[in-house]
Write an enzyme that holds these catalytic residues in place. Structure first.
Site: not given
Ligand code: NAD
Length: 255
Positions: A162, A147
Site C-alpha cells: 500500500y 496517503s
Molecule cells: P472505501 O473502501 O470506503 O472506498 C474505496 C472505494 O474504492 C470503494 O468504493 C471501492 O468499491 C472502490 N474500489 C476498489 N477497487 C476498485 C476498482 N478496482 N475499481 C474501481 N473502484 C474500486 O475507502 P476510503 O477510506 O474511502 O478510501 C478512499 C481512498 O482514500 C483510497 O484510495 C484509500 O487508500 C485512501 N485513503 C484512505 C484513508 C483512510 O484512513 N480511510 C487514508 C488515506 C488514504
C-alpha cells in the site's frame, strides 16, 4: 446548469472519502460522475447526490485496473456530454483504492500486484482516459489520492504494498504535473492520515487506540475534511498549484 463535471472514482461506498467528495463537488455546483466497481451502486449514489443538490449526476461501472472497463466508462461519460446531459469534464478525483493489511513477509505477489493495480495503475488508466478532453479544452484539475503511508510507511493499516503504491502516485502526480504544466490542467495529490471510513473496519481496538495516540490533534479525520481539500484543489482559485502534495493528517507527519 452546472458548468463542469467532476469525475470521482471509488465513490460508491457511502461512508467513504469518494462519496463525501462527490457530495462536496455537487454542493459547490459541479455535475458529478461516479465510477466504481458496482455500476448499480454508483448510479444510485449519484442519483441521490444529484437529487439532493440539483445537479446532473451519473454513475457507471468501472474497474480502474482494466483499461477496457475505464475506456468504456469514459465513452459513456463523453456520450452524455455530447448529448448535452452533462457539462464537459473539468475535474478528475482518483480516489479508488484498497489496502493490504498484511506483514511484508506474509504478502504474496498477488497481493502486491492487486494493490499496485488498484491504487497506482488505476490512477494511470483513469487519468489517461479523461486527460485528452481537458487538454483540448485548455482547463482541468486532477487530484490523486495518496496517503501519509507514502511518506512515512504504512503505520497500522497500510503496510508495504500500500505504501509503495501510494508513493508511486506521488511520483506520477509530480511527473505528469511537470509534463503538462502549460496546458491549463493541474495535477495534485492529497496524503490523508487516518480517515473515518469502512476501509478501517476490521482493525482492532488496540490498533485504533494506537492510531489516535499517534495523531497530534488527537482524532482521525472526517471524510468531509478530506473532501474539502480535494474540491479546493479542483477550484479556479487553485490555479497556481500543480505537482503539490497536500497533507491532511492532523499533524501526524510534519516535515
Ligand atoms: P472505501 O473502501 O470506503 O472506498 C474505496 C472505494 O474504492 C470503494 O468504493 C471501492 O468499491 C472502490 N474500489 C476498489 N477497487 C476498485 C476498482 N478496482 N475499481 C474501481 N473502484 C474500486 O475507502 P476510503 O477510506 O474511502 O478510501 C478512499 C481512498 O482514500 C483510497 O484510495 C484509500 O487508500 C485512501 N485513503 C484512505 C484513508 C483512510 O484512513 N480511510 C487514508 C488515506 C488514504
Amino acid at each position: 446548469m452546472s458548468e463542469l463535471t467532476a469525475v470521482i472514482t471509488g465513490a460508491a461506498s457511502e461512508r467513504g472519502i469518494g462519496a463525501a467528495t462527490a457530495r462536496r463537488y455537487a454542493s459547490e455546483g459541479w455535475a458529478v460522475v461516479i465510477l466504481d466497481l458496482d455500476g448499480e451502486r454508483s448510479a444510485k449514489v449519484a442519483a441521490d447526490i444529484g437529487n439532493q443538490y440539483a445537479v446532473p449526476a451519473f454513475g457507471y461501472t468501472a474497474d480502474v485496473t482494466s483499461e477496457e472497463s475505464v475506456l468504456e466508462a469514459q465513452r459513456a461519460v463523453a456520450a452524455e456530454v455530447a448529448a448535452g446531459n452533462l457539462p464537459p469534464v473539468g475535474a478528475l478525483a482518483n480516489i479508488a483504492g484498497i489496502t493490504s493489511p498484511v506483514p511484508f513477509l506474509e504478502t504474496t505477489l498477488d497481493i502486491w500486484n492487486t494493490v499496485m493495480a488498484v491504487n497506482a495503475t488505476g490512477t494511470y488508466l483513469v487519468t489517461k482516459a479523461f486527460l485528452p478532453d481537458m487538454i483540448e479544452r485548455g482547463w482541468g484539475r486532477i487530484v490523486n489520492m495518496s496517503s501519509v503511508s507514502a511518506q512515512r510507511g504504512g503505520g497500522v493499516f497500510g503496510k508495504v504494498p500500500y505504501s509503495s503504491a501510494k508513493a508511486a502516485i506521488l511520483g506520477f502526480t509530480k511527473a505528469l504535473a511537470r509534463e503538462i504544466a502549460d496546458t491549463g490542467v493541474t495535477v495534485n495529490a492529497v496524503t490523508p492520515g487516518a480517515v473515518d471510513t469502512d476501509i478501517r473496519v476490521g482493525s482492532t481496538d488496540e490498533q485504533e487506540a494506537k492510531l489516535a495516540k499517534d495523531i497530534p490533534v488527537g482524532r482521525t479525520a472526517t471524510t468531509d475534511e478530506v473532501a474539502a481539500v480535494i474540491t479546493f484543489l479542483s477550484s479556479r482559485d487553485a490555479s497556481y498549484l500543480t505537482g503539490t502534495t497536500v497533507d491532511i493528517n492532523g499533524g501526524s507527519h510534519i516535515h
